[in-house]
Motif scaffolding. Structure first.
Motif, PDB file in Angstrom:
ATOM      1  N   LEU A  54      -3.877   2.953   4.120  1.00  0.00           N
ATOM      2  CA  LEU A  54      -2.606   3.245   4.772  1.00  0.00           C
ATOM      3  C   LEU A  54      -2.838   4.098   6.009  1.00  0.00           C
ATOM      4  O   LEU A  54      -2.270   3.843   7.080  1.00  0.00           O
ATOM      5  CB  LEU A  54      -1.682   3.983   3.802  1.00  0.00           C
TER       6      LEU A  54
ATOM      7  N   GLN B  16      -1.277  -6.532   2.572  1.00  0.00           N
ATOM      8  CA  GLN B  16      -1.841  -6.202   3.867  1.00  0.00           C
ATOM      9  C   GLN B  16      -3.242  -6.766   4.087  1.00  0.00           C
ATOM     10  O   GLN B  16      -4.092  -6.098   4.663  1.00  0.00           O
ATOM     11  CB  GLN B  16      -1.893  -4.693   4.053  1.00  0.00           C
TER      12      GLN B  16
ATOM     13  N   ASN C  95       2.819   1.661  -3.198  1.00  0.00           N
ATOM     14  CA  ASN C  95       1.995   2.166  -4.287  1.00  0.00           C
ATOM     15  C   ASN C  95       1.655   3.643  -4.100  1.00  0.00           C
ATOM     16  O   ASN C  95       1.677   4.409  -5.054  1.00  0.00           O
ATOM     17  CB  ASN C  95       0.700   1.353  -4.395  1.00  0.00           C
ATOM     18  N   LEU C  96       1.341   3.978  -2.881  1.00  0.00           N
ATOM     19  CA  LEU C  96       0.975   5.368  -2.624  1.00  0.00           C
ATOM     20  C   LEU C  96       2.148   6.285  -2.916  1.00  0.00           C
ATOM     21  O   LEU C  96       2.006   7.321  -3.565  1.00  0.00           O
ATOM     22  CB  LEU C  96       0.536   5.527  -1.169  1.00  0.00           C
TER      23      LEU C  96
ATOM     24  N   LEU D 154       0.836  -1.197   0.000  1.00  0.00           N
ATOM     25  CA  LEU D 154       0.000   0.000   0.000  1.00  0.00           C
ATOM     26  C   LEU D 154       0.871   1.248   0.000  1.00  0.00           C
ATOM     27  O   LEU D 154       0.721   2.142  -0.835  1.00  0.00           O
ATOM     28  CB  LEU D 154      -0.882   0.041   1.254  1.00  0.00           C
ATOM     29  N   ALA D 155       1.785   1.270   0.957  1.00  0.00           N
ATOM     30  CA  ALA D 155       2.647   2.432   1.097  1.00  0.00           C
ATOM     31  C   ALA D 155       3.501   2.613  -0.152  1.00  0.00           C
ATOM     32  O   ALA D 155       3.670   3.725  -0.658  1.00  0.00           O
ATOM     33  CB  ALA D 155       3.533   2.264   2.319  1.00  0.00           C
TER      34      ALA D 155
ATOM     35  N   THR E  61       0.413   1.533  -9.259  1.00  0.00           N
ATOM     36  CA  THR E  61       0.046   0.265  -8.626  1.00  0.00           C
ATOM     37  C   THR E  61       0.453  -0.949  -9.444  1.00  0.00           C
ATOM     38  O   THR E  61       0.476  -2.056  -8.938  1.00  0.00           O
ATOM     39  CB  THR E  61      -1.477   0.172  -8.384  1.00  0.00           C
TER      40      THR E  61
ATOM     41  N   ASN F 274       2.034  -8.831   1.464  1.00  0.00           N
ATOM     42  CA  ASN F 274       2.412  -7.493   1.014  1.00  0.00           C
ATOM     43  C   ASN F 274       1.189  -6.603   0.807  1.00  0.00           C
ATOM     44  O   ASN F 274       1.260  -5.399   0.981  1.00  0.00           O
ATOM     45  CB  ASN F 274       3.192  -7.581  -0.300  1.00  0.00           C
TER      46      ASN F 274
ATOM     47  N   ASN G 257      -9.142   7.600  -2.717  1.00  0.00           N
ATOM     48  CA  ASN G 257      -8.009   6.716  -2.985  1.00  0.00           C
ATOM     49  C   ASN G 257      -7.930   5.671  -1.873  1.00  0.00           C
ATOM     50  O   ASN G 257      -7.537   5.954  -0.749  1.00  0.00           O
ATOM     51  CB  ASN G 257      -6.725   7.537  -3.033  1.00  0.00           C
TER      52      ASN G 257
ATOM     53  N   LEU H 296      -5.991   3.219  -1.436  1.00  0.00           N
ATOM     54  CA  LEU H 296      -4.645   2.968  -0.915  1.00  0.00           C
ATOM     55  C   LEU H 296      -4.365   3.896   0.256  1.00  0.00           C
ATOM     56  O   LEU H 296      -3.974   3.453   1.340  1.00  0.00           O
ATOM     57  CB  LEU H 296      -3.598   3.241  -2.000  1.00  0.00           C
TER      58      LEU H 296
END
Lengths: 344, 344
Positions: free
Chosen positions: B59, B120, A58-59, A55-56, A64, B118, B53, B55
């Motif tokens: 997060l 999450q 990608n952000l 997630l982090a 993505t 990964n 978003n 993501l």
DNA sequence: TTGTATGCGTTATCAT
DNA sequence: ATGATAACGCATACAA
């Protein structure tokens, strides 16, 4: 109960008395890192069983590397196979795919597109739901410049790249096959009237009839909603016509299966009383008695092309012209349409 | 080519001369926001076609509300149906599910777990791959305190909650049915020897034989790797025994289909020469001739229970004891095992 | 009722 | 070769 202790880059950093950025670089194998530091980082990461947080990641990268795939249902072998073939091609290009089913529902299709958008997929591949008649949700997708490729069930109302088979030609050949095997009165068990591919196949059916000097009669065309019950009813209705057909083209194998099931119960023999030719070539076709003649679609090739077209859009800066790939099919001739060889 | 212009909360905020937090609160319908502000925000969000978003959301909240589902393959109707039933139950609880297939490969299973970690996911539901013999990847998952529920293909080496059917009893009943229908020499076409459920079924098969005073002979047990070719070979090998069986229990419908296909080609009649009873009750069973007797598993119920067990772990602070749910099955008796009623 | 500041875990841009 | 800092988009504790 969940872990409150996910190991992060920071944990590794403090443990090693390094900065987070150094650890990040080491983890990604950047060249400017000192071999010793890299080693230390890698080893500790392993020991602590560090898992990068996607997630982090990608952000931070605003990227993505994920594409969304919307399918009517995974219960049809065709779509399950397309998933595999698309996933395969996508993976090779470094993309992962997230799948969703619409269950043939328009509302779910809208919702799924919403989800994919929220999940920041970079592109979308889809095949339309049975009930989809309105395309505003698709237009929204396009307004956001999300690359889109449609396969199989498409619509001319959507200006997007597509990968399809020549449905008209396939139906023509299938019908031709029935005629050449002696069928005189042909019926067609089609899908829902608003599904474009169903109409294309119907068109091919009609052209074949006319080409062979047979008259096309709408009363020999029935529409199924793909459910087993409805299909059985339509099939039996067709056979209840004053002069029932002696050959039927069905639009999908599922329709054919239900039809054959209905006929079996009524003692209608296949192919003696009525021959059947179908679409999709599901594995079950060969297991039936009689085995089912069906049009095979090149699934591997379709998946590869679909992904190729999407990547083209994904990886070009400038907008790319939409493209239509038309693949050809192959009629797998089996017992349901051939009176000659009943081997059993 | 991608949108460089994703609308964010900040965009709305500056456009409305508000702070991002206010917009965030308005968007989520928090009560403390002034109705007018909320209205303005909501409306502008709509106009700008704002997409949250996911993501960033995840997060920020360190919460994904997502569970991972690992399946051997979606080509088996049983697993595709389990996906649907699990997705349904998960959605009702506010979770979404991300699916991955292992294609029966151990290596892919390991990789998929890695991916899910990964990504999450908060919990994992899985059914083991055919080739999975080592469970270190599962243990890793558990060490990270990720809740796990296993269904169908499980292992006693994994201490996790499970939802299974009483395979031993199901096989017993299925075998009993064959015996009561007059079969004297029973064979079993099992799955790979290391698959626990295959062995449980084999155990039930054996117990039934012994219960009815028939001798259990290992030479009447063959193992298939689930592929069509291999299954056909094993099936024909079995029938090539000096005194071939007159009844066969197959471990899955796919095995049965391939077996019936092989027998059809060889002119071996079902059920006259040999009766067949199988597992899974795929829709195809009713379409075959003869239709296939098969053990039905309560898919809806299994999906519901699987999710229930996972939620229990997810939503409890304290660790929860692992639980095993054993559901019962139903034998769907059809033509392949009954000499009496060949209705066709 | 609204704004400010900080954090989620990671990457990236500057410095040093 | 490494570190400090900001940024990704959003949520939230704390102020105002």
């Amino acid at each position: 109960m969940n872990k409150n202790t996910a190991v992060t880059i920071k944990d590794i950093a403090t443990a090693l008395n390094l900065s987070a950025s150094t650890v990040s670089r080491a983890l990604r194998g950047m060249p400017e890192i000192h071999p010793e530091t890299r080693e230390a980082v890698l080893q500790l990461a392993q020991e602590m069983d560090y898992q990068p947080n996607q997630l982090a990641k990608n952000l931070a990268k605003s990227r993505t590397k994920t594409i969304g795939l919307i399918l009517p249902t995974l219960s049809y072998h065709f779509f399950a196979s397309m998933l595999n073939s698309i996933e395969e091609a996508a993976m090779q290009a470094g993309y992962s795919v997230v799948v969703c089913q619409t269950n043939e529902s328009y509302l779910r299709e809208v919702a799924q597109i919403q989800n994919l958008l929220n999940s920041q997929v970079e592109g979308v591949i889809m095949s339309l739901a049975r009930d989809t008649n309105d395309f505003e949700h698709i237009y929204r997708l396009q307004r956001k410049n999300i690359p889109l490729v449609i396969f199989d069930r498409y619509s001319t109302a959507i200006d997007a790249s597509r990968v399809i088979v020549d449905n008209r030609e396939a139906a023509f050949k299938a019908t031709q096959h029935l005629i050449e095997n002696g069928c005189q009165r042909l019926g067609c068990l089609a899908g829902p009237p608003h599904l474009l591919i169903s109409n294309e196949r119907l068109q091919g059916f009609r052209e074949a009839l006319e080409h062979y000097g047979l008259t096309y009669n709408e009363r020999y065309v029935f529409h199924s909603d793909f459910t087993q019950e409805n299909t059985m009813m339509q099939a039996l209705n067709m056979m209840a016509l004053p002069t029932p057909p002696d050959g039927i083209l069905t639009m999908t194998d599922r329709i054919a299966f239900a039809t054959m099931y209905a006929f079996k119960q009524k003692g209608i023999r296949i192919p003696e009383d009525v021959a059947i030719v179908s679409f999709n070539n599901e594995p079950t076709c060969i297991y039936l008695s009689p085995s089912l003649t069906s049009v095979n679609q090149p699934i591997q090739e379709m998946g590869a092309q679909v992904v190729r077209l999407l990547l083209k859009q994904l990886e070009n800066e400038a907008p790319v012209a939409t493209e239509t790939i038309v693949l050809s099919t192959q009629l797998m001739i089996r017992e349901s349409s051939t009176t000659i060889s009943k081997k059993v």
